[in-house]
Design a protein around this motif. Structure first.
Motif, mmCIF file in Angstrom:
data_model
loop_
_atom_site.group_PDB
_atom_site.id
_atom_site.type_symbol
_atom_site.label_atom_id
_atom_site.label_comp_id
_atom_site.label_asym_id
_atom_site.label_seq_id
_atom_site.Cartn_x
_atom_site.Cartn_y
_atom_site.Cartn_z
ATOM 1 N N ARG A 76 0.687 -1.359 -0.326
ATOM 2 C CA ARG A 76 -0.182 0.014 -0.273
ATOM 3 C C ARG A 76 1.304 1.364 -0.034
ATOM 4 N NH1 ARG A 76 -4.206 -1.447 3.183
ATOM 5 N NH2 ARG A 76 -3.026 -1.471 4.786
ATOM 6 N N ILE A 77 1.429 1.092 0.779
ATOM 7 C CA ILE A 77 2.643 2.953 0.861
ATOM 8 C C ILE A 77 3.296 2.510 -0.901
ATOM 9 C CG2 ILE A 77 5.207 3.089 1.988
ATOM 10 C CD1 ILE A 77 4.395 1.708 4.481
ATOM 11 N N LEU A 78 4.011 1.807 -1.313
ATOM 12 C CA LEU A 78 4.619 1.775 -2.484
ATOM 13 C C LEU A 78 3.668 1.991 -3.723
ATOM 14 C CD1 LEU A 78 7.570 -0.851 -2.347
ATOM 15 C CD2 LEU A 78 7.686 2.095 -3.155
ATOM 16 N N GLY A 79 2.277 1.820 -2.941
ATOM 17 C CA GLY A 79 1.591 1.936 -4.242
ATOM 18 C C GLY A 79 1.173 0.859 -5.765
ATOM 19 N N LEU A 80 1.166 -0.234 -5.098
ATOM 20 C CA LEU A 80 1.289 -1.253 -5.954
ATOM 21 C C LEU A 80 0.063 -1.878 -5.834
ATOM 22 C CD1 LEU A 80 4.989 -2.619 -4.806
ATOM 23 C CD2 LEU A 80 4.171 -1.376 -7.031
ATOM 24 N N HIS A 84 -0.095 0.053 -12.384
ATOM 25 C CA HIS A 84 0.038 1.519 -13.254
ATOM 26 C C HIS A 84 0.154 1.658 -14.969
ATOM 27 C CE1 HIS A 84 0.265 3.312 -9.318
ATOM 28 N NE2 HIS A 84 0.812 2.408 -8.655
ATOM 29 N N PHE A 109 2.772 -3.121 -13.126
ATOM 30 C CA PHE A 109 3.113 -2.283 -14.759
ATOM 31 C C PHE A 109 2.463 -2.710 -15.537
ATOM 32 C CE2 PHE A 109 5.999 -0.895 -11.040
ATOM 33 C CZ PHE A 109 4.983 0.662 -10.866
ATOM 34 N N LEU B 198 10.657 1.200 -10.856
ATOM 35 C CA LEU B 198 9.747 1.410 -11.560
ATOM 36 C C LEU B 198 8.490 1.463 -10.341
ATOM 37 C CD1 LEU B 198 7.735 -0.253 -14.462
ATOM 38 C CD2 LEU B 198 8.880 2.249 -13.435
ATOM 39 N N ASP B 199 8.750 0.953 -8.334
ATOM 40 C CA ASP B 199 8.232 0.835 -7.483
ATOM 41 C C ASP B 199 8.797 2.321 -6.711
ATOM 42 O OD1 ASP B 199 7.965 -1.717 -8.039
ATOM 43 O OD2 ASP B 199 8.649 -2.921 -6.482
ATOM 44 N N ALA B 202 6.511 4.816 -8.450
ATOM 45 C CA ALA B 202 4.415 4.518 -8.001
ATOM 46 C C ALA B 202 4.199 5.116 -6.975
ATOM 47 C CB ALA B 202 4.402 3.152 -7.754
ATOM 48 N N TYR B 203 5.084 4.784 -5.848
ATOM 49 C CA TYR B 203 4.807 5.539 -4.459
ATOM 50 C C TYR B 203 4.990 7.405 -5.141
ATOM 51 C CZ TYR B 203 6.914 8.243 -0.255
ATOM 52 O OH TYR B 203 6.562 8.771 0.843
ATOM 53 N N ALA B 206 1.474 7.849 -5.568
ATOM 54 C CA ALA B 206 0.487 6.987 -4.683
ATOM 55 C C ALA B 206 0.149 7.869 -3.759
ATOM 56 C CB ALA B 206 0.821 5.678 -4.080
ATOM 57 N N TYR B 208 0.809 8.526 -0.074
ATOM 58 C CA TYR B 208 0.455 7.430 0.464
ATOM 59 C C TYR B 208 0.300 8.049 2.002
ATOM 60 C CZ TYR B 208 1.524 3.919 4.737
ATOM 61 O OH TYR B 208 1.009 2.986 5.832
#
Lengths: 225, 225
Positions: A76-80, A84, A109, B198-199, B202-203, B206, B208
């Motif tokens: 969740r923190i990384l927005g995964l 995307h 991704f 990429l991660d 994404a962060y 996001a 957070y």
DNA sequence: TGATGTGAAGCGGTTCACAGCC
DNA sequence: GGCTGTGAACCGCTTCACATCA
């Protein structure tokens, strides 16, 4: 929203932690301590704790971290937890290679398309990934909800494409162009310079010696007054 | 030999400076000041001077640096005056992509071969680059004078291959495996983690937010005693 | 005058070491 | 006892500011 600025070094490590946890989880482990993670993956335990503590108190003193719970947090923190969509600018050697690589290796991704200026390429497909005219990138961003741009073109056109992406509303860019680029502050730009990587290795192989054969830092030629 | 330890950040920048100078040279420029370089390529002038000063006094006060002379210096410092032979471990998607990329983009590095364990691949060719059995890597290192190994295999076999390369006498390794590797001190290891890249983007997309909706750094729940 | 080379200050990230909690 | 969370020390890189020199 974020309380304080989290450094990129930290977010990079979070991504690594996540994959370490994936591995432990697959191995059937349930909990892990920062010390355990550190030893197993050659990291520093204090650093792990500090990185995680930026986002909450995920551990239990005397026990460690619940692996699956921590994974959920990191995801969740990384927005995964959302997909995307990615647009790759440049359908040359590198662009197609990256498309190929990410197509199968990444699950969060999705490559929405390749974009190029070469009429020979436009309209073709790489596997299932279409190659569009670079001029259509802005409209594709809106149509396909593209969030990430990957710049895989020669140095000379990289800055223009970065500007184009910025205008199209892209806020996350990964550049493989071997040149320093400039972007507005609200745009996150990551540069991976594959040329620099090898050059830097070459330096370590070379064991530089001054042509004069002197010490690298020669007699400063001035005696303190 | 080197008088003091030069940081990797410095050698990376030297590589960038070199390409900036190439550009200026092509544009017909003869000399450049650290300030000029800095402005043109979004760098810091003091940093440029400090980086260069590690290796000698290349500039002329009041004038700047002679572009072609400085290029020669950087080329020698980085060890780019000799060709370096490269072996790519892993002939999968990423390995072949890198081989393709470096084959045409780099002049000082030469891909001696791809190495894989898959019998389907061994003996085939990628363009003019042969694919060998990974078991033959050590002998190929000696035969072809390979100096650099590029690791482009899944995480689980990366450490083994790094160890294999080390035993074969390789001292410069670039790893694309998305996992922390460990190597002896005398081996230069550079890791490029395309997944982390990429991660990390994404962060930033996001933004957070804590699941509780609280501040990320919540009330520390303890009042100073 | 104008730009280098460089000590010193500044800054950010890492590591240490320990108080606090399970 | 064991491990987290964290202030403080440490360390290294970057930036500043200026003495130095063509």
């Amino acid at each position: 929203m974020k309380a304080e600025k989290i450094s990129e070094l930290t977010t990079n490590r979070l991504s690594v932690y996540l994959r370490c946890l994936d591995e432990l989880s697959t191995a059937g482990e349930k909990t892990v301590s920062s010390g355990g993670l550190a030893k197993r993956f050659h990291l520093n335990s204090a650093q792990i704790r500090k990185d995680l503590a930026n986002f909450g108190e995920f551990g239990v003193r005397g026990v460690g971290y619940d692996i699956d719970r921590l994974r959920e947090h990191l995801i969740r923190i990384l927005g995964l937890n959302k997909k995307h969509r990615v647009g790759i600018l440049g359908a040359g050697r590198l662009g197609t290679a990256l498309a190929d690589y990410y197509r199968l290796n990444q699950t969060n991704f999705e490559i929405a398309g390749l974009f190029d200026a070469d009429p020979e390429l436009i309209g073709k497909k790489l596997g299932s990934i279409p190659i569009f005219d670079i001029k259509d990138f802005p409209s594709a961003v809106k149509r396909d909800n593209i969030k990430v741009a990957v710049i895989a073109v020669p140095a000379r056109s990289a800055q223009d494409l970065l500007d184009l992406a910025a205008e199209a509303g892209i806020r996350a860019v990964m550049s493989f162009a071997p040149i320093p680029l400039r972007s507005a502050d609200h745009i996150k730009l990551k540069t991976v310079d594959l040329t620099t990587c090898l050059d830097s290795l070459a330096y370590h192989l070379a064991g530089y010696e001054n042509p004069d054969g002197q010490e690298v830092k020669p007699s400063p030629k001035k005696r303190r007054k």
